[in-house]
Design a protein around this motif. Structure first.
Motif, short mmCIF file in Angstrom:
data_model
loop_
_atom_site.label_atom_id
_atom_site.label_comp_id
_atom_site.label_asym_id
_atom_site.label_seq_id
_atom_site.Cartn_x
_atom_site.Cartn_y
_atom_site.Cartn_z
N TYR A 10 -9.57 16.55 0.66
CA TYR A 10 -10.26 16.49 -0.84
C TYR A 10 -9.26 17.26 -1.90
O TYR A 10 -9.98 17.79 -2.91
CB TYR A 10 -11.57 16.96 -0.61
CG TYR A 10 -12.59 15.93 -0.07
CD1 TYR A 10 -13.10 14.82 -0.65
CD2 TYR A 10 -12.83 15.96 1.44
CE1 TYR A 10 -14.12 14.01 0.01
CE2 TYR A 10 -13.45 15.10 2.00
CZ TYR A 10 -13.98 13.92 1.32
OH TYR A 10 -14.98 13.04 2.01
N ASN A 11 -8.16 17.41 -1.58
CA ASN A 11 -7.44 18.07 -2.91
C ASN A 11 -6.24 17.11 -3.74
O ASN A 11 -5.55 17.24 -4.47
CB ASN A 11 -6.59 19.22 -2.32
CG ASN A 11 -5.69 18.89 -1.38
OD1 ASN A 11 -5.54 17.86 -0.66
ND2 ASN A 11 -5.09 19.95 -0.87
N GLY A 12 -6.51 15.66 -2.99
CA GLY A 12 -5.74 14.61 -3.43
C GLY A 12 -4.41 14.32 -3.09
O GLY A 12 -3.39 13.74 -3.44
N GLN A 13 -3.96 15.67 -2.02
CA GLN A 13 -2.56 15.62 -1.69
C GLN A 13 -2.52 15.74 -0.04
O GLN A 13 -1.49 15.51 0.73
CB GLN A 13 -1.95 16.86 -2.00
CG GLN A 13 -1.99 16.99 -3.68
CD GLN A 13 -1.19 18.21 -4.13
OE1 GLN A 13 -0.68 18.93 -3.74
NE2 GLN A 13 -1.81 18.49 -5.59
N ASP A 14 -3.59 16.36 0.55
CA ASP A 14 -3.53 16.53 2.19
C ASP A 14 -4.11 15.71 2.70
O ASP A 14 -5.78 15.59 2.69
CB ASP A 14 -3.98 18.19 2.10
CG ASP A 14 -3.69 18.64 3.54
OD1 ASP A 14 -2.85 17.77 4.45
OD2 ASP A 14 -3.88 19.82 3.83
N PHE A 15 -3.49 14.81 3.53
CA PHE A 15 -4.12 13.78 4.35
C PHE A 15 -3.55 13.79 5.82
O PHE A 15 -2.20 14.03 5.84
CB PHE A 15 -4.06 12.39 3.60
CG PHE A 15 -4.34 12.43 2.38
CD1 PHE A 15 -6.05 12.20 2.03
CD2 PHE A 15 -3.60 12.50 1.35
CE1 PHE A 15 -6.15 12.32 0.59
CE2 PHE A 15 -4.00 12.28 -0.10
CZ PHE A 15 -5.18 12.10 -0.38
N ARG B 97 -15.57 9.73 -3.35
CA ARG B 97 -14.20 9.48 -2.42
C ARG B 97 -15.05 9.37 -0.91
O ARG B 97 -15.15 10.32 -0.19
CB ARG B 97 -13.50 11.00 -2.28
CG ARG B 97 -12.83 11.04 -3.52
CD ARG B 97 -11.69 12.20 -3.27
NE ARG B 97 -11.53 12.84 -4.72
CZ ARG B 97 -10.78 14.04 -4.63
NH1 ARG B 97 -10.47 14.80 -3.58
NH2 ARG B 97 -10.81 14.66 -6.02
N ASN B 98 -15.75 8.21 -0.69
CA ASN B 98 -16.22 7.81 0.47
C ASN B 98 -16.05 6.37 0.67
O ASN B 98 -15.97 5.64 -0.40
CB ASN B 98 -17.56 8.36 0.36
CG ASN B 98 -18.03 8.70 1.83
OD1 ASN B 98 -17.53 8.18 2.92
ND2 ASN B 98 -18.99 9.75 1.90
N GLY B 99 -16.26 5.97 1.73
CA GLY B 99 -16.48 4.39 2.03
C GLY B 99 -17.70 3.82 1.46
O GLY B 99 -18.83 4.47 1.00
N LEU C 156 -6.24 7.39 0.34
CA LEU C 156 -5.28 7.38 -0.64
C LEU C 156 -5.61 6.31 -1.96
O LEU C 156 -5.22 7.20 -3.27
CB LEU C 156 -4.08 7.02 -0.22
CG LEU C 156 -3.28 7.80 0.74
CD1 LEU C 156 -1.96 7.29 1.38
CD2 LEU C 156 -2.58 9.22 -0.07
N GLN C 157 -6.42 5.76 -1.65
CA GLN C 157 -6.84 4.73 -2.97
C GLN C 157 -7.93 5.29 -3.71
O GLN C 157 -7.82 5.08 -4.80
CB GLN C 157 -7.46 3.37 -2.24
CG GLN C 157 -6.22 2.50 -1.48
CD GLN C 157 -4.93 2.12 -2.39
OE1 GLN C 157 -5.23 1.85 -3.75
NE2 GLN C 157 -3.78 2.56 -1.67
N LEU D 190 0.78 -1.23 -0.02
CA LEU D 190 0.04 0.06 0.12
C LEU D 190 0.91 1.09 -0.09
O LEU D 190 2.06 1.14 -0.28
CB LEU D 190 -0.96 -0.03 1.22
CG LEU D 190 -2.04 -0.94 1.12
CD1 LEU D 190 -2.79 -1.38 2.47
CD2 LEU D 190 -3.11 -0.73 -0.03
N THR D 191 0.33 2.39 0.04
CA THR D 191 0.99 3.51 -0.18
C THR D 191 1.71 4.16 1.18
O THR D 191 0.92 4.31 2.26
CB THR D 191 -0.04 4.89 -0.69
OG1 THR D 191 -0.66 3.95 -1.97
CG2 THR D 191 0.84 5.94 -1.31
N ALA D 192 2.85 4.60 1.00
CA ALA D 192 3.42 5.37 1.95
C ALA D 192 2.75 6.65 2.19
O ALA D 192 2.19 7.39 1.22
CB ALA D 192 4.97 5.88 1.63
#
Length: 249
Positions: free
Chosen positions: A158-163, A200-202, A190-191, A125-127
């Motif tokens: 929700y900008n694809g970068q900030d988590f 972008r939700n469960g 991230l997925q 998975l993603t770092a």
């Protein structure tokens, strides 16, 4: 009602995917699951309640009533593992708790999150992005004038970068499992970060929590804790197994 729902409950059930179930059987399925687990939970509740009454006195814990939530060692009564040390079925046998090992090895919040990231990366998975480490709140702020809500939570901006994760991390096994749970949320973010916002939700409101808890359960096994150097040895006997299963329950 203007949107075609009969009431608020109908709206909530729709969000859980009721329309995709045969004969709209969501309520029936939940009732079935509840009845399956209820006998075990009632026994667990009664057992812990009796142990708490022995520990604190029957004048403080009604052995036929509800358990006072603040005695369970978790502000939200989500996990009861903080009382496992004096309620385990076999107190002379090992109870898996790596809190002391983490403290002896000089773990801090950052090291705990780095361990969690390594766990996910090894699953392909993603770092975490660099901004995660600079912008997250991983410890209670040192400023006494800054009041924060310490309940752990994960955030997708929700900008694809900030988590980010907001957590007042303690060097305890409970916190270590929470770290993996919350990072599980971020891995999920991230997925689907490249999807339109609507997607972008469960899959439903409980799916994220299921993913997070699955990660925590995977990390809490004696074999994994031994593999990462937090448990000296894995003891394989029936009473130790019962203690471990009890702590999971």
């Amino acid at each position: 009602k203007k949107q075609g729902f009969t009431d608020t409950g109908d709206l909530w059930r729709y969000a859980e995917g009721e329309d995709d179930m045969p004969d709209k059987g969501f309520e029936q399925e939940i009732e079935h699951l509840y009845k399956d687990i209820k006998p075990m939970y009632e026994q667990l509740h009664a057992y812990v309640r009796r142990k708490l009454a022995n520990q604190y006195g029957a004048d403080k814990v009604n052995v036929k009533g509800a358990i006072p939530a603040h005695l369970l060692g978790n502000m939200w009564a989500q996990q009861w593992t903080n009382v496992a040390s004096f309620t385990s079925p076999f107190p002379k046998k090992t109870l898996v708790d790596v809190t002391q090992a983490m403290q002896d090895q000089k773990y801090d919040a950052v090291k705990m999150f780095q361990l969690s990231e390594e766990f996910f990366v090894k699953l392909n998975l993603t770092a975490m992005p660099k901004s995660f480490w600079t912008d997250s709140m991983l410890e209670r702020p040192a400023d006494p004038n800054r009041d924060v809500v310490c309940h752990a939570s994960a955030w997708d901006f929700y900008n694809g970068q900030d988590f980010r994760i907001k957590q007042c991390t303690d060097v305890t096994m409970e916190s270590l499992l929470t770290v993996h749970h919350e990072m599980g949320h971020v891995e999920y973010f991230l997925q689907y970060k490249g999807q339109p916002v609507l997607f972008r939700n469960g899959a439903n409101s409980g799916f994220h929590e299921a993913i997070g808890d699955l990660m925590s359960l995977s990390v809490s096994t004696p074999s994994h804790l031994h593999k990462i150097g937090l448990l000296d040895k894995v003891i394989d006997d029936n009473e130790t197994d019962i203690n471990f299963l009890y702590s999971q329950a």
